[in-house]
Design a protein around this motif. Structure first.
Motif, PDB file in Angstrom:
ATOM      1  N   SER A   7       0.753  -1.222  -0.092  1.00 37.34           N
ATOM      2  CA  SER A   7      -0.055   0.144   0.050  1.00 37.34           C
ATOM      3  C   SER A   7       0.861   1.176  -0.077  1.00 37.34           C
ATOM      4  CB  SER A   7      -0.973  -0.071   1.239  1.00 37.34           C
ATOM      5  OG  SER A   7      -0.221   0.041   2.442  1.00 37.34           O
ATOM      6  N   GLY A   8       2.135   1.080   0.168  1.00 37.19           N
ATOM      7  CA  GLY A   8       3.173   2.391   0.014  1.00 37.19           C
ATOM      8  C   GLY A   8       3.592   2.701  -1.099  1.00 37.19           C
ATOM      9  N   VAL A   9       3.268   1.905  -2.258  1.00 42.15           N
ATOM     10  CA  VAL A   9       3.535   2.095  -3.624  1.00 42.15           C
ATOM     11  C   VAL A   9       2.555   3.010  -3.903  1.00 42.15           C
ATOM     12  CG1 VAL A   9       3.847   1.155  -5.715  1.00 42.15           C
ATOM     13  CG2 VAL A   9       4.596   0.046  -3.861  1.00 42.15           C
ATOM     14  N   SER A  10       2.982   4.234  -4.750  1.00 42.35           N
ATOM     15  CA  SER A  10       2.259   5.308  -5.280  1.00 42.35           C
ATOM     16  C   SER A  10       1.386   4.561  -6.701  1.00 42.35           C
ATOM     17  CB  SER A  10       2.915   6.432  -5.731  1.00 42.35           C
ATOM     18  OG  SER A  10       2.420   7.120  -6.597  1.00 42.35           O
ATOM     19  N   PRO A  11       0.043   4.869  -6.729  1.00 45.73           N
ATOM     20  CA  PRO A  11      -0.665   4.346  -7.933  1.00 45.73           C
ATOM     21  C   PRO A  11      -0.156   5.081  -9.188  1.00 45.73           C
ATOM     22  CG  PRO A  11      -2.269   4.899  -6.131  1.00 45.73           C
ATOM     23  CD  PRO A  11      -0.997   5.230  -5.654  1.00 45.73           C
ATOM     24  N   MET A  12       0.399   6.234  -8.842  1.00 49.37           N
ATOM     25  CA  MET A  12       0.875   7.007  -9.975  1.00 49.37           C
ATOM     26  C   MET A  12       2.131   6.333 -10.665  1.00 49.37           C
ATOM     27  SD  MET A  12       0.531   9.693 -12.134  1.00 49.37           S
ATOM     28  CE  MET A  12      -0.347  11.186 -11.176  1.00 49.37           C
ATOM     29  N   ARG A  13       3.108   5.921  -9.602  1.00 51.50           N
ATOM     30  CA  ARG A  13       4.165   5.227 -10.153  1.00 51.50           C
ATOM     31  C   ARG A  13       4.151   4.027 -10.689  1.00 51.50           C
ATOM     32  NH1 ARG A  13       7.715   3.282  -5.614  1.00 51.50           N
ATOM     33  NH2 ARG A  13       8.448   1.233  -6.687  1.00 51.50           N
ATOM     34  N   LEU A  14       3.115   3.205 -10.240  1.00 56.84           N
ATOM     35  CA  LEU A  14       2.729   1.997 -10.550  1.00 56.84           C
ATOM     36  C   LEU A  14       2.072   1.884 -11.958  1.00 56.84           C
ATOM     37  CD1 LEU A  14       2.755  -1.074  -9.902  1.00 56.84           C
ATOM     38  CD2 LEU A  14       0.661  -0.586  -9.092  1.00 56.84           C
ATOM     39  N   CYS A  15       1.176   2.787 -12.421  1.00 61.40           N
ATOM     40  CA  CYS A  15       0.443   3.281 -13.676  1.00 61.40           C
ATOM     41  C   CYS A  15       1.586   3.657 -14.533  1.00 61.40           C
ATOM     42  CB  CYS A  15      -0.456   4.135 -13.458  1.00 61.40           C
ATOM     43  SG  CYS A  15      -1.980   3.589 -12.595  1.00 61.40           S
ATOM     44  N   LYS A  16       2.577   4.367 -14.275  1.00 63.96           N
ATOM     45  CA  LYS A  16       3.602   4.684 -15.456  1.00 63.96           C
ATOM     46  C   LYS A  16       4.229   3.598 -15.886  1.00 63.96           C
ATOM     47  CE  LYS A  16       4.423   9.290 -13.511  1.00 63.96           C
ATOM     48  NZ  LYS A  16       5.397  10.224 -12.825  1.00 63.96           N
ATOM     49  N   GLU A  17       4.521   2.510 -15.182  1.00 63.64           N
ATOM     50  CA  GLU A  17       5.139   1.310 -15.503  1.00 63.64           C
ATOM     51  C   GLU A  17       4.341   0.442 -16.666  1.00 63.64           C
ATOM     52  OE1 GLU A  17       8.331   0.472 -14.556  1.00 63.64           O
ATOM     53  OE2 GLU A  17       8.091   2.359 -13.597  1.00 63.64           O
ATOM     54  N   PHE A  18       3.161   0.641 -16.706  1.00 62.21           N
ATOM     55  CA  PHE A  18       2.420  -0.386 -17.554  1.00 62.21           C
ATOM     56  C   PHE A  18       1.528   0.441 -18.757  1.00 62.21           C
ATOM     57  CE2 PHE A  18       2.560  -2.201 -13.422  1.00 62.21           C
ATOM     58  CZ  PHE A  18       3.162  -3.449 -13.833  1.00 62.21           C
ATOM     59  N   ASP A  19       1.533  -0.213 -19.833  1.00 58.30           N
ATOM     60  CA  ASP A  19       0.759   0.334 -21.043  1.00 58.30           C
ATOM     61  C   ASP A  19      -0.958  -0.216 -20.955  1.00 58.30           C
ATOM     62  OD1 ASP A  19       2.996   1.241 -22.130  1.00 58.30           O
ATOM     63  OD2 ASP A  19       3.243  -0.843 -23.081  1.00 58.30           O
ATOM     64  N   LEU A  20      -1.095  -0.869 -20.137  1.00 58.70           N
ATOM     65  CA  LEU A  20      -2.517  -1.482 -20.078  1.00 58.70           C
ATOM     66  C   LEU A  20      -2.870  -1.731 -18.591  1.00 58.70           C
ATOM     67  CD1 LEU A  20      -5.244  -2.494 -21.099  1.00 58.70           C
ATOM     68  CD2 LEU A  20      -4.093  -4.585 -21.602  1.00 58.70           C
ATOM     69  N   VAL A  21      -3.986  -1.146 -17.950  1.00 55.25           N
ATOM     70  CA  VAL A  21      -4.211  -1.108 -16.588  1.00 55.25           C
ATOM     71  C   VAL A  21      -5.627  -1.542 -16.517  1.00 55.25           C
ATOM     72  CG1 VAL A  21      -4.456   0.217 -14.326  1.00 55.25           C
ATOM     73  CG2 VAL A  21      -2.407   0.617 -16.137  1.00 55.25           C
ATOM     74  N   PHE A  22      -5.915  -2.546 -15.840  1.00 51.01           N
ATOM     75  CA  PHE A  22      -7.240  -3.170 -15.441  1.00 51.01           C
ATOM     76  C   PHE A  22      -7.581  -2.601 -14.060  1.00 51.01           C
ATOM     77  CE2 PHE A  22      -6.415  -5.736 -19.237  1.00 51.01           C
ATOM     78  CZ  PHE A  22      -7.826  -5.708 -19.776  1.00 51.01           C
ATOM     79  N   SER A  23      -8.596  -2.313 -13.845  1.00 49.00           N
ATOM     80  CA  SER A  23      -8.931  -1.913 -12.518  1.00 49.00           C
ATOM     81  C   SER A  23     -10.249  -2.435 -12.018  1.00 49.00           C
ATOM     82  CB  SER A  23      -9.227  -0.524 -12.049  1.00 49.00           C
ATOM     83  OG  SER A  23      -7.937   0.230 -12.337  1.00 49.00           O
ATOM     84  N   ILE A  24     -10.486  -3.103 -10.982  1.00 50.11           N
ATOM     85  CA  ILE A  24     -11.752  -3.723 -10.373  1.00 50.11           C
ATOM     86  C   ILE A  24     -12.722  -2.353  -9.971  1.00 50.11           C
ATOM     87  CG2 ILE A  24     -12.982  -5.062  -8.914  1.00 50.11           C
ATOM     88  CD1 ILE A  24     -10.701  -7.222  -9.374  1.00 50.11           C
ATOM     89  N   LEU A  68     -13.226 -10.516 -21.398  1.00 47.29           N
ATOM     90  CA  LEU A  68     -11.913 -10.132 -21.156  1.00 47.29           C
ATOM     91  C   LEU A  68     -10.760 -11.010 -21.895  1.00 47.29           C
ATOM     92  CD1 LEU A  68      -9.823  -8.874 -19.167  1.00 47.29           C
ATOM     93  CD2 LEU A  68     -10.035 -10.814 -17.894  1.00 47.29           C
ATOM     94  N   LYS A  69     -10.933 -12.239 -22.124  1.00 48.09           N
ATOM     95  CA  LYS A  69     -10.211 -12.799 -23.171  1.00 48.09           C
ATOM     96  C   LYS A  69     -10.198 -12.569 -24.511  1.00 48.09           C
ATOM     97  CE  LYS A  69     -10.460 -17.571 -21.284  1.00 48.09           C
ATOM     98  NZ  LYS A  69     -11.138 -18.893 -21.527  1.00 48.09           N
ATOM     99  N   THR A  70     -11.372 -11.761 -25.145  1.00 50.22           N
ATOM    100  CA  THR A  70     -11.574 -11.125 -26.399  1.00 50.22           C
ATOM    101  C   THR A  70     -10.790  -9.810 -26.291  1.00 50.22           C
ATOM    102  OG1 THR A  70     -13.691 -12.391 -26.798  1.00 50.22           O
ATOM    103  CG2 THR A  70     -13.181 -10.692 -28.149  1.00 50.22           C
ATOM    104  N   TYR A  71     -10.932  -9.316 -25.439  1.00 48.89           N
ATOM    105  CA  TYR A  71     -10.509  -7.722 -25.268  1.00 48.89           C
ATOM    106  C   TYR A  71      -8.956  -7.972 -25.279  1.00 48.89           C
ATOM    107  CZ  TYR A  71      -9.041  -3.108 -23.811  1.00 48.89           C
ATOM    108  OH  TYR A  71      -8.454  -2.129 -23.876  1.00 48.89           O
ATOM    109  N   LEU A  72      -8.354  -9.057 -24.549  1.00 53.23           N
ATOM    110  CA  LEU A  72      -6.906  -9.136 -24.554  1.00 53.23           C
ATOM    111  C   LEU A  72      -6.544  -9.736 -25.913  1.00 53.23           C
ATOM    112  CD1 LEU A  72      -6.311 -10.672 -21.163  1.00 53.23           C
ATOM    113  CD2 LEU A  72      -5.710  -8.328 -21.742  1.00 53.23           C
ATOM    114  N   LYS A  73      -6.833 -10.466 -26.652  1.00 52.01           N
ATOM    115  CA  LYS A  73      -6.795 -10.889 -27.977  1.00 52.01           C
ATOM    116  C   LYS A  73      -6.833  -9.867 -28.915  1.00 52.01           C
ATOM    117  CE  LYS A  73      -8.219 -15.794 -27.614  1.00 52.01           C
ATOM    118  NZ  LYS A  73      -9.142 -16.599 -28.222  1.00 52.01           N
TER     119      LYS A  73
END
Length: 79
Positions: A7-24, A68-73
């Protein structure tokens, strides 16, 4: 296969690391990723949320595993 992030990891920092982000639904991480120009999608694994729910902030909502499978494909151009 879920990886918990400290929980100490910034969401901003984490999002910068990825091209595709899935959130619940519905979390600020999706909005953060979108503001960074990342592809951001909400995933509703049980399919109870309406696609036009205003809490989605007009981000795509994927429901259930098959969608989800279709989206990822499509995203990764897998045939």
């Amino acid at each position: 296969n879920v990886i918990e992030i400290n929980s100490g990891v910034s969401p901003m920092r984490l999002c910068k690391e990825f091209d595709l982000v899935f959130s619940i639904p519905f979390t600020s991480t999706a909005i953060t990723a979108d503001s960074l120009g990342k592809t951001s999608v909400y995933y509703d694994p049980i399919g109870v949320i309406q696609p036009d729910d205003r809490a989605s902030h007009n981000l795509p909502l994927i429901s259930e595993r098959d969608e989800l499978k279709t989206y990822l494909k499509n995203y990764f151009n897998i045939k």
